[in-house]
Design a protein around this motif. Structure first.
Motif, PDB file in Angstrom:
ATOM      1  N   CYS A   6       3.647  15.737  -2.702  1.00  0.00           N
ATOM      2  CA  CYS A   6       2.758  16.324  -3.698  1.00  0.00           C
ATOM      3  C   CYS A   6       3.508  17.506  -4.296  1.00  0.00           C
ATOM      4  N   TYR A  13       3.286  12.652   2.069  1.00  0.00           N
ATOM      5  CA  TYR A  13       2.593  11.462   2.559  1.00  0.00           C
ATOM      6  C   TYR A  13       3.642  10.554   3.182  1.00  0.00           C
ATOM      7  N   PHE A  30       2.275   3.951   0.037  1.00  0.00           N
ATOM      8  CA  PHE A  30       1.673   4.824  -0.976  1.00  0.00           C
ATOM      9  C   PHE A  30       1.012   3.996  -2.070  1.00  0.00           C
ATOM     10  N   TRP A  37      -7.854   8.214  -3.729  1.00  0.00           N
ATOM     11  CA  TRP A  37      -7.291   9.033  -2.651  1.00  0.00           C
ATOM     12  C   TRP A  37      -6.715  10.301  -3.274  1.00  0.00           C
ATOM     13  N   CYS A  39      -4.704  14.286  -2.339  1.00  0.00           N
ATOM     14  CA  CYS A  39      -3.912  15.050  -1.380  1.00  0.00           C
ATOM     15  C   CYS A  39      -4.858  15.771  -0.425  1.00  0.00           C
ATOM     16  N   LYS A  46      -3.138  11.065  -6.894  1.00  0.00           N
ATOM     17  CA  LYS A  46      -1.860  10.394  -6.616  1.00  0.00           C
ATOM     18  C   LYS A  46      -0.818  10.627  -7.700  1.00  0.00           C
TER      19      LYS A  46
END
Length: 53
Positions: A6, A13, A30, A37, A39, A46
């Motif tokens: 991120c 991730y 991912f 989804w 962070c 994403k």
């Protein structure tokens, strides 16, 4: 599998770990994360993630 970072907060991730606190099983790529989804650290989506170099 590639790890993703991120960019704003630096959270990584790792697909080998997943995100079990948010229902993402280890081994989840991912690309296979749900579209909604975010962070787990900063709450951004994403689209803020890039492949870890």
């Amino acid at each position: 599998m590639e790890r993703y970072v991120c960019e704003p907060c630096g959270y990584i991730y790792d697909p080998e770990v997943g995100d079990p606190d948010n229902g993402i099983e280890p081994g989840t790529a991912f690309a296979d994360l749900p579209d909604d989804w975010v962070c787990p650290v900063c709450g951004l989506g994403k689209d803020e993630f890039v492949v870890e170099e």
